[in-house]
Design a protein around this motif. Sequence first.
Motif, PDB file in Angstrom:
ATOM      1  N   HIS A  28       0.794  -1.228   0.000  1.00 44.59           N
ATOM      2  CA  HIS A  28       0.000   0.000   0.000  1.00 44.59           C
ATOM      3  C   HIS A  28       0.826   1.278   0.000  1.00 44.59           C
ATOM      4  O   HIS A  28       0.258   2.366   0.106  1.00 44.59           O
ATOM      5  CB  HIS A  28      -0.926   0.001   1.210  1.00 44.59           C
ATOM      6  CG  HIS A  28      -1.986  -1.059   1.149  1.00 44.59           C
ATOM      7  ND1 HIS A  28      -2.945  -1.102   0.158  1.00 44.59           N
ATOM      8  CD2 HIS A  28      -2.229  -2.134   1.952  1.00 44.59           C
ATOM      9  CE1 HIS A  28      -3.740  -2.145   0.364  1.00 44.59           C
ATOM     10  NE2 HIS A  28      -3.323  -2.783   1.434  1.00 44.59           N
ATOM     11  N   GLN A  31      -0.406   4.163  -2.241  1.00 45.64           N
ATOM     12  CA  GLN A  31      -1.777   4.660  -2.288  1.00 45.64           C
ATOM     13  C   GLN A  31      -1.897   6.146  -1.960  1.00 45.64           C
ATOM     14  O   GLN A  31      -2.683   6.862  -2.578  1.00 45.64           O
ATOM     15  CB  GLN A  31      -2.679   3.833  -1.372  1.00 45.64           C
ATOM     16  CG  GLN A  31      -4.143   3.912  -1.767  1.00 45.64           C
ATOM     17  CD  GLN A  31      -4.975   2.808  -1.178  1.00 45.64           C
ATOM     18  OE1 GLN A  31      -4.597   2.154  -0.220  1.00 45.64           O
ATOM     19  NE2 GLN A  31      -6.147   2.592  -1.758  1.00 45.64           N
ATOM     20  N   SER A  32      -1.125   6.624  -1.000  1.00 45.62           N
ATOM     21  CA  SER A  32      -1.168   8.063  -0.708  1.00 45.62           C
ATOM     22  C   SER A  32      -0.394   8.878  -1.749  1.00 45.62           C
ATOM     23  O   SER A  32      -0.455  10.113  -1.730  1.00 45.62           O
ATOM     24  CB  SER A  32      -0.604   8.335   0.689  1.00 45.62           C
ATOM     25  OG  SER A  32       0.717   7.841   0.811  1.00 45.62           O
ATOM     26  N   LEU A  34      -0.811   8.397  -5.131  1.00 51.17           N
ATOM     27  CA  LEU A  34      -1.474   8.308  -6.434  1.00 51.17           C
ATOM     28  C   LEU A  34      -1.617   9.667  -7.117  1.00 51.17           C
ATOM     29  O   LEU A  34      -1.299   9.786  -8.316  1.00 51.17           O
ATOM     30  CB  LEU A  34      -2.837   7.623  -6.292  1.00 51.17           C
ATOM     31  CG  LEU A  34      -2.806   6.135  -5.895  1.00 51.17           C
ATOM     32  CD1 LEU A  34      -4.226   5.589  -5.782  1.00 51.17           C
ATOM     33  CD2 LEU A  34      -2.000   5.315  -6.893  1.00 51.17           C
ATOM     34  N   SER A  49      -3.871   4.498 -10.597  1.00 55.22           N
ATOM     35  CA  SER A  49      -4.253   3.410  -9.684  1.00 55.22           C
ATOM     36  C   SER A  49      -3.708   2.063 -10.131  1.00 55.22           C
ATOM     37  O   SER A  49      -3.677   1.112  -9.344  1.00 55.22           O
ATOM     38  CB  SER A  49      -5.774   3.340  -9.548  1.00 55.22           C
ATOM     39  OG  SER A  49      -6.379   2.853 -10.730  1.00 55.22           O
ATOM     40  N   LEU A  52      -1.160   0.288  -7.961  1.00 58.63           N
ATOM     41  CA  LEU A  52      -1.654  -0.549  -6.873  1.00 58.63           C
ATOM     42  C   LEU A  52      -2.360  -1.782  -7.400  1.00 58.63           C
ATOM     43  O   LEU A  52      -2.157  -2.892  -6.911  1.00 58.63           O
ATOM     44  CB  LEU A  52      -2.609   0.260  -5.989  1.00 58.63           C
ATOM     45  CG  LEU A  52      -3.243  -0.469  -4.801  1.00 58.63           C
ATOM     46  CD1 LEU A  52      -2.167  -0.935  -3.815  1.00 58.63           C
ATOM     47  CD2 LEU A  52      -4.257   0.424  -4.106  1.00 58.63           C
ATOM     48  N   ARG A 152       1.369   3.547   3.969  1.00 60.62           N
ATOM     49  CA  ARG A 152       0.777   4.769   3.424  1.00 60.62           C
ATOM     50  C   ARG A 152       1.351   6.019   4.093  1.00 60.62           C
ATOM     51  O   ARG A 152       1.563   7.040   3.444  1.00 60.62           O
ATOM     52  CB  ARG A 152      -0.737   4.708   3.595  1.00 60.62           C
ATOM     53  CG  ARG A 152      -1.403   3.692   2.665  1.00 60.62           C
ATOM     54  CD  ARG A 152      -2.713   3.248   3.237  1.00 60.62           C
ATOM     55  NE  ARG A 152      -3.511   2.465   2.301  1.00 60.62           N
ATOM     56  CZ  ARG A 152      -4.184   1.385   2.641  1.00 60.62           C
ATOM     57  NH1 ARG A 152      -4.140   0.940   3.886  1.00 60.62           N
ATOM     58  NH2 ARG A 152      -4.902   0.734   1.754  1.00 60.62           N
ATOM     59  N   ASN A 231     -10.699   0.381  -2.894  1.00 61.75           N
ATOM     60  CA  ASN A 231     -10.744   1.345  -3.989  1.00 61.75           C
ATOM     61  C   ASN A 231     -11.443   2.642  -3.606  1.00 61.75           C
ATOM     62  O   ASN A 231     -11.205   3.678  -4.245  1.00 61.75           O
ATOM     63  CB  ASN A 231     -11.386   0.694  -5.216  1.00 61.75           C
ATOM     64  CG  ASN A 231     -10.439  -0.285  -5.883  1.00 61.75           C
ATOM     65  OD1 ASN A 231      -9.488   0.111  -6.552  1.00 61.75           O
ATOM     66  ND2 ASN A 231     -10.666  -1.576  -5.679  1.00 61.75           N
ATOM     67  N   TYR A 233     -10.637   4.139  -0.907  1.00 58.73           N
ATOM     68  CA  TYR A 233      -9.463   4.890  -0.453  1.00 58.73           C
ATOM     69  C   TYR A 233      -8.690   5.475  -1.635  1.00 58.73           C
ATOM     70  O   TYR A 233      -8.168   6.588  -1.553  1.00 58.73           O
ATOM     71  CB  TYR A 233      -8.547   3.992   0.375  1.00 58.73           C
ATOM     72  CG  TYR A 233      -8.877   3.952   1.850  1.00 58.73           C
ATOM     73  CD1 TYR A 233      -8.469   4.967   2.700  1.00 58.73           C
ATOM     74  CD2 TYR A 233      -9.580   2.889   2.393  1.00 58.73           C
ATOM     75  CE1 TYR A 233      -8.761   4.943   4.059  1.00 58.73           C
ATOM     76  CE2 TYR A 233      -9.885   2.836   3.752  1.00 58.73           C
ATOM     77  CZ  TYR A 233      -9.473   3.874   4.578  1.00 58.73           C
ATOM     78  OH  TYR A 233      -9.776   3.837   5.913  1.00 58.73           O
ATOM     79  N   SER A 234      -8.590   4.712  -2.715  1.00 57.99           N
ATOM     80  CA  SER A 234      -7.856   5.228  -3.883  1.00 57.99           C
ATOM     81  C   SER A 234      -8.551   6.443  -4.473  1.00 57.99           C
ATOM     82  O   SER A 234      -7.917   7.473  -4.760  1.00 57.99           O
ATOM     83  CB  SER A 234      -7.720   4.123  -4.934  1.00 57.99           C
ATOM     84  OG  SER A 234      -6.888   3.084  -4.478  1.00 57.99           O
ATOM     85  N   THR A 237      -8.491   9.843  -2.475  1.00 59.92           N
ATOM     86  CA  THR A 237      -7.266  10.646  -2.504  1.00 59.92           C
ATOM     87  C   THR A 237      -7.346  11.744  -3.569  1.00 59.92           C
ATOM     88  O   THR A 237      -6.839  12.850  -3.364  1.00 59.92           O
ATOM     89  CB  THR A 237      -6.014   9.776  -2.760  1.00 59.92           C
ATOM     90  OG1 THR A 237      -6.129   9.122  -4.028  1.00 59.92           O
ATOM     91  CG2 THR A 237      -5.826   8.738  -1.662  1.00 59.92           C
TER      92      THR A 237
END
Length: 402
Positions: A28, A31-32, A34, A49, A52, A152, A231, A233-234, A237
């Motif tokens: 992960h 993820q932050s 992206l 994305s 990930l 993250r 997703n 969370y994705s 962001t």
Amino acid sequence: MIEANTRAFRLATLALCLGSAMIFANLHVVQSLLPTLALQFHLTELQASWSLTITILTLGLSLLVYGPLSDAIGRKPIMVVTMAGAVLVTLALSQVESYASLLLLRGLQGFFLGGLPAIAIAYMGDEFSRKAVVLAVGVYISANSLGGVTGRLLGGFVGEHFGWAAAFGAVGVLSALVLVAFVWLLPKSQHFQPKPLHPLHIAQDMGGHLRNPVLLAAFLMAGGNFMIFLNQYSYITFVLAAAPYHLSPHALGLLFLTYLSGTLAAAFSGRVTQCFSAPVGMALGILCLMGGSLLTLIPSLSAIVWGFMVSSFGFFLTHSLASSWVSHHALKARASASSLYLVFYYMGASVGGFLLAPFWAWQGWLGIILGSLLVYSLTLACSLWLYAKNNTFDKRVSVSPS
């Protein structure tokens, strides 16, 4: 067998939790980052994305290999070798300069990251007593969430101040230290009984698990819930990086502290079954996922944070109970059953970005929530079916399929 609350139990559980945290930190870390990757490489939200998605995809596919392989040759050696491979690839990721190279290495990284998740619960099933398994699985899954948070946070903080490539370097160094601790702490298998590696037998085992409706319902819940939860969370962001929030990568990383409510839920999932049957606990978790999703529609940063906290609690509660459910129903080829559960789990997550993309294009974040509620309604139906099918299920997650 290793009993709960003994020294051996604590050492083995600590080792598996450290290993789990390492795996999910590596998974992960992007993820932050992206929005940063999208800006750096001129990508759309969906293209960013992929960094990930491809890792989750290859991780999920690798489970079809590691589970049966560990049934034949053992648990700990495969976990150690694959963790070492993941460390090397993570360090290599800190040196890439193109997005194509990043995707290639992230795919390879996912293949190595699958070793421990495919085998860890099977190791517990071999070595721990039934009571110890219930306690250890909850703590182990809570370590999943801690690892995800750590990755993250590191990704956001290091990425903002030193660049996205440095984030991989930091996680790689930390992972190498964890690997050393894992090798030292985890006891060798004492009760593992090898099973010859025959492709026909593997296919028969997998087919048997898929024909068991009680297991299949848990598999479908795993895939559907993780498909949406991860997703969301994705996509959030990109919402929070834009107006009116304008959050930096470091601040986006802090959003993932909401996972800590899931850590609490997973750690106490074993106690939930002392009050409710497992299907009821799963249903309550999915209702939390639905309620948390609706909270995020309030145009306030605090409401969004609270919504993700509620969702995280519900997700990890359901995941912990479903994982234990599968472990207790697979009376043979236990690693294969756990692997198949995780195949559904990660395959769901890998297609979630594509499934939600039309909803995002249609109505932005509102569309994401509408698509989420649709999928959560289906997983809730699975949990209610399990309750109806298994209303004699005892309060300690020890069930005989009817």
